[in-house]
Design a protein around this motif. Structure first.
Motif, short mmCIF file in Angstrom:
data_model
loop_
_atom_site.label_atom_id
_atom_site.label_comp_id
_atom_site.label_asym_id
_atom_site.label_seq_id
_atom_site.Cartn_x
_atom_site.Cartn_y
_atom_site.Cartn_z
N ASP A 44 -3.29 3.65 -1.91
CA ASP A 44 -3.49 2.76 -3.05
C ASP A 44 -2.98 1.36 -2.71
O ASP A 44 -1.88 1.20 -2.18
CB ASP A 44 -2.75 3.28 -4.29
CG ASP A 44 -3.34 4.57 -4.82
OD1 ASP A 44 -4.58 4.68 -4.83
OD2 ASP A 44 -2.57 5.47 -5.20
N TYR A 55 -1.91 -2.53 -3.95
CA TYR A 55 -1.41 -3.26 -5.12
C TYR A 55 -1.14 -4.72 -4.75
O TYR A 55 -0.80 -5.03 -3.61
CB TYR A 55 -0.11 -2.65 -5.63
CG TYR A 55 -0.25 -1.28 -6.25
CD1 TYR A 55 -0.46 -1.13 -7.62
CD2 TYR A 55 -0.15 -0.13 -5.46
CE1 TYR A 55 -0.58 0.14 -8.19
CE2 TYR A 55 -0.27 1.13 -6.01
CZ TYR A 55 -0.49 1.25 -7.38
OH TYR A 55 -0.60 2.50 -7.93
N SER A 86 0.85 -1.19 0.00
CA SER A 86 0.00 0.00 0.00
C SER A 86 0.88 1.24 0.00
O SER A 86 1.95 1.26 0.62
CB SER A 86 -0.93 0.01 1.21
OG SER A 86 -0.19 0.07 2.42
N THR A 87 0.43 2.27 -0.69
CA THR A 87 1.16 3.54 -0.74
C THR A 87 0.72 4.43 0.41
O THR A 87 -0.27 4.16 1.09
CB THR A 87 0.89 4.26 -2.07
OG1 THR A 87 -0.49 4.66 -2.11
CG2 THR A 87 1.20 3.35 -3.26
N GLY A 108 -7.38 -0.75 -5.94
CA GLY A 108 -8.20 0.31 -5.40
C GLY A 108 -7.59 0.96 -4.17
O GLY A 108 -6.42 0.77 -3.86
N LYS A 109 -8.40 1.72 -3.46
CA LYS A 109 -7.96 2.51 -2.31
C LYS A 109 -8.28 1.83 -0.99
O LYS A 109 -9.27 1.12 -0.86
CB LYS A 109 -8.65 3.87 -2.32
CG LYS A 109 -8.15 4.84 -3.38
CD LYS A 109 -6.96 5.64 -2.86
CE LYS A 109 -6.59 6.76 -3.82
NZ LYS A 109 -5.42 7.53 -3.32
N LYS A 147 -3.33 -2.89 -9.53
CA LYS A 147 -3.93 -1.96 -8.58
C LYS A 147 -5.28 -2.49 -8.12
O LYS A 147 -6.12 -2.87 -8.95
CB LYS A 147 -4.09 -0.58 -9.20
CG LYS A 147 -4.44 0.50 -8.19
CD LYS A 147 -4.41 1.89 -8.83
CE LYS A 147 -4.71 2.97 -7.81
NZ LYS A 147 -4.65 4.33 -8.41
#
Length: 390
Positions: free
Chosen positions: A148, A150, A143-144, A163-164, A161
């Motif tokens: 986000d 991944y 996760s970023t 999603g959030k 990706k």
């Protein structure tokens, strides 16, 4: 990176952690390699049994008591050496694969695989800069800082990706077969906030509030465990924000008590930040939780053991997977104080210790029978080492 390796490894929430335990490791069958050539003593045996009281009780009010266990040397015939190789000058270990390869972040927060020939990107072009990495069996998620999510499928592929994960707080993110869980803060008015654990399907969709006044979800065979918190707290009141009342299990949009903490306060044993636990499979560890050592619990039968640490040290956050936990011993400031990795198996109730170089910011990680860790080499280089138990 927006946080230093030392800080990321030391903090659990707003200031963020490793170890420990930001990584959720669920076991998978390991592959084996050639036997290690290092010589050690005989297979681990436990010391005569005695018990220690803790400041914890089970949900029914019965006291959590732990058997004292003294670790003995791990036999070289009980494991295979998988990797022992320099991985460069900046390595943060956040997980281990079933084959013994390490997973972590480099200086640019790009996900890397630590192998016998050195570090390799786990995504085409290196992938995005990440705040956290989660290893589930042989699968890797990241996760970023902007939330986000991944999934990484190999060095020749771009990450997928997913999603959030809205409002991500810290980097303690739990992944199950179908859902992902994380912590966020919400305002309750009057300048106060509270924690809550939320989730959504890995495939996307609506976010569900799983539990209020809870944080740090970690996936286990017994369900998703969380730290239970004392309630709303004033902004910037870190003492109140870190207050811990126990450990619970998520259940139908709420949380059931698993363990209650009966002390006045329970703070991070290493560095800054709020206290947390590490758990996966059917193993739960409570570092410096009302005792002077690492408490390890079998979630299947609720047996508990205490492994003490040398005088002047505390146990590091444990890597946990399946029936096993692994940790090093540190000063309260976070410095590794002994060249050794401690191992515990909750199925056998046995503790062992492997004499090996161990230092630096990263903590040992476990995935079933695979155990990996890092240590610093001269010249600013970092060595990744792993074994697979037989």
């Amino acid at each position: 990176m927006s946080v230093s390796f030392a800080k990321r490894s030391a903090l659990a929430l707003a200031a963020t952690v490793a170890l420990s335990s930001a990584v959720v490791v669920i076991p998978a069958a390991p592959s084996l390699a050639a036997p290690a050539s290092v010589s050690h003593a005989t297979v681990a045996r436990t010391a005569p049994v005695s018990t220690v009281k803790t400041k914890w009780t089970w949900a029914n009010g019965s006291a959590l008591t732990a058997k004292n266990v003294t670790p003995t040397a791990l036999s070289a015939s009980s494991y295979y050496l998988r990797v022992e190789h320099n991985q460069g000058d900046t390595v943060e270990l956040l997980g281990v694969l079933p084959n013994g390869h390490g997973i972590g972040l480099d200086y640019d927060s790009k996900v890397r695989e630590y192998t016998k020939t050195g570090p390799k990107y786990l995504a085409k072009g290196g992938g995005p800069a990440l705040a956290s990495v989660m290893v589930r069996g042989g699968n890797v998620y990241g996760s970023t800082y902007s939330g986000d999510l991944y999934r990484f499928t190999g060095a020749s592929n771009k990450p997928i990706k997913l999603g959030k994960i809205d409002g991500l707080l810290g980097i303690n993110v739990a992944v199950t077969a179908s859902r992902i869980y994380w912590t966020r803060t919400v305002s309750v008015g009057g300048g106060k906030d509270r924690y809550e654990v939320v989730s959504r399907a890995l495939s996307g969709g609506a976010i569900k509030v799983e539990a209020k006044d809870a944080r740090d979800p970690q996936a286990t065979d017994a369900g998703v465990l969380v730290v239970r918190t004392a309630g709303a707290f004033a902004e910037e009141d870190w003492s109140a924000a870190g207050s811990t009342t126990g450990i619970g299990v998520l259940s139908n949009g709420g949380v059931k008590t698993l363990l209650k903490y009966n002390g006045k306060g329970l703070y991070s044993q290493i560095g800054d930040g709020a206290w947390t636990f590490t758990a996966s499979g059917h193993t739960l560890t409570l570092p410096v939780a009302g005792t002077s050592g690492q408490v390890v619990i079998n979630l299947n039968n609720r047996k508990a053991w205490r492994v003490s640490t040398p005088k002047g040290t505390v146990p590091g956050w444990a890597g946990v997977g399946g029936s096993r936990a692994a940790w090093d011993v540190r000063s309260t400031g976070g410095d590794v104080k002994r060249n050794a990795i401690y191992l515990f198996n909750v199925d056998s109730g046995r503790a062992s210790v492997l004499s090996t170089k161990a230092n630096g910011y990263s903590y040992p990680q476990v995935n079933g029978k695979a155990i990996g860790w890092t240590y610093n080499r001269p010249g600013g280089l970092i060595e990744y080492k792993s074994i697979v138990l037989k």
